[in-house]
Design a protein around this motif. Structure first.
Motif, mmCIF file in Angstrom:
data_model
loop_
_atom_site.group_PDB
_atom_site.id
_atom_site.type_symbol
_atom_site.label_atom_id
_atom_site.label_comp_id
_atom_site.label_asym_id
_atom_site.label_seq_id
_atom_site.Cartn_x
_atom_site.Cartn_y
_atom_site.Cartn_z
ATOM 1 N N VAL A 4 0.853 -1.186 0.000
ATOM 2 C CA VAL A 4 0.000 0.000 0.000
ATOM 3 C C VAL A 4 0.889 1.236 0.000
ATOM 4 C CG1 VAL A 4 -1.604 1.333 1.434
ATOM 5 C CG2 VAL A 4 -1.913 -1.133 1.168
ATOM 6 N N SER A 5 0.538 2.213 -0.823
ATOM 7 C CA SER A 5 1.210 3.511 -0.809
ATOM 8 C C SER A 5 0.321 4.515 -0.096
ATOM 9 C CB SER A 5 1.466 4.019 -2.229
ATOM 10 O OG SER A 5 2.454 3.253 -2.859
ATOM 11 N N GLU A 69 -5.948 -3.932 -8.097
ATOM 12 C CA GLU A 69 -7.161 -4.599 -7.611
ATOM 13 C C GLU A 69 -7.918 -3.796 -6.551
ATOM 14 O OE1 GLU A 69 -8.195 -7.503 -8.963
ATOM 15 O OE2 GLU A 69 -6.443 -7.475 -10.278
ATOM 16 N N ARG A 70 -7.302 -2.746 -6.012
ATOM 17 C CA ARG A 70 -7.915 -2.000 -4.910
ATOM 18 C C ARG A 70 -8.468 -0.659 -5.356
ATOM 19 N NH1 ARG A 70 -3.196 -3.427 -1.311
ATOM 20 N NH2 ARG A 70 -4.009 -4.847 0.251
ATOM 21 N N THR A 97 -7.227 -5.253 3.403
ATOM 22 C CA THR A 97 -8.286 -5.638 2.467
ATOM 23 C C THR A 97 -7.693 -6.049 1.126
ATOM 24 O OG1 THR A 97 -8.617 -3.451 1.490
ATOM 25 C CG2 THR A 97 -9.831 -3.923 3.529
ATOM 26 N N ALA A 98 -8.425 -6.866 0.405
ATOM 27 C CA ALA A 98 -8.001 -7.249 -0.943
ATOM 28 C C ALA A 98 -8.448 -6.227 -1.981
ATOM 29 C CB ALA A 98 -8.573 -8.624 -1.302
ATOM 30 N N ASP A 99 -9.550 -5.521 -1.686
ATOM 31 C CA ASP A 99 -10.132 -4.609 -2.669
ATOM 32 C C ASP A 99 -10.109 -3.138 -2.254
ATOM 33 O OD1 ASP A 99 -12.039 -4.625 -0.655
ATOM 34 O OD2 ASP A 99 -13.617 -5.515 -1.897
ATOM 35 N N PRO A 120 -11.998 3.873 -8.699
ATOM 36 C CA PRO A 120 -12.146 2.430 -8.876
ATOM 37 C C PRO A 120 -10.807 1.754 -9.189
ATOM 38 C CG PRO A 120 -13.000 3.578 -10.782
ATOM 39 C CD PRO A 120 -12.634 4.633 -9.772
ATOM 40 N N PRO A 121 -10.765 0.446 -8.952
ATOM 41 C CA PRO A 121 -9.538 -0.296 -9.294
ATOM 42 C C PRO A 121 -9.261 -0.206 -10.788
ATOM 43 C CG PRO A 121 -11.076 -1.657 -8.030
ATOM 44 C CD PRO A 121 -11.792 -0.406 -8.378
ATOM 45 N N GLN A 122 -7.989 -0.363 -11.129
ATOM 46 C CA GLN A 122 -7.609 -0.340 -12.540
ATOM 47 C C GLN A 122 -8.001 -1.636 -13.238
ATOM 48 O OE1 GLN A 122 -3.430 0.338 -12.309
ATOM 49 N NE2 GLN A 122 -3.659 2.488 -11.754
#
Length: 124
Positions: A4-5, A69-70, A97-99, A120-122
């Protein structure tokens, strides 16, 4: 789940409700980055200073991103004097979290009340 950034706008010139910082003092955004850097970072979270998150009218801004994915988030109106521990707690919850979707009640209050954007996720 991947890294995570936690991006911190180091050029933010104001804290919500206060006048802009003067040229002779450190920017509130730089102070927020220093406050976050002084604390232990949650596992899997990397602090990343950035030049601008385009949330200038809302004071100190941070963003969370965690890969394709997040969901990603931008939060503002952070106070460099008090919000660093809660920001890191929120980053840890996000990283778990995964998302990127932390249940609303599990988010730190500053993340519930100071959200600027959710991207939204890419990955499709």
């Amino acid at each position: 789940m991947g890294g995570v950034s936690l991006m911190i706008c180091t050029t933010c010139r104001r804290v919500a409700g206060e006048p802009d910082a003067s040229e002779s003092e450190a920017c509130p955004g730089a102070r927020l980055y220093a406050a976050l850097s002084a604390l232990p970072c949650p596992e899997g979270v990397t602090l990343r200073p950035v030049e601008c998150l385009s949330a200038c009218s809302r004071g100190c801004a941070v963003a969370l991103s965690g890969g394709a994915e997040r969901w990603s988030y931008v939060y503002a109106e952070m106070d460099p004097a008090v919000d660093a521990p809660e920001i890191l707690a929120g980053a840890a919850r996000y990283g778990a979290t995964a998302d990127g979707l932390v249940p609303w009640r599990e988010r730190p209050e500053i993340f519930r009340k100071r959200s600027v954007a959710r991207l939204p996720p890419q990955a499709v």
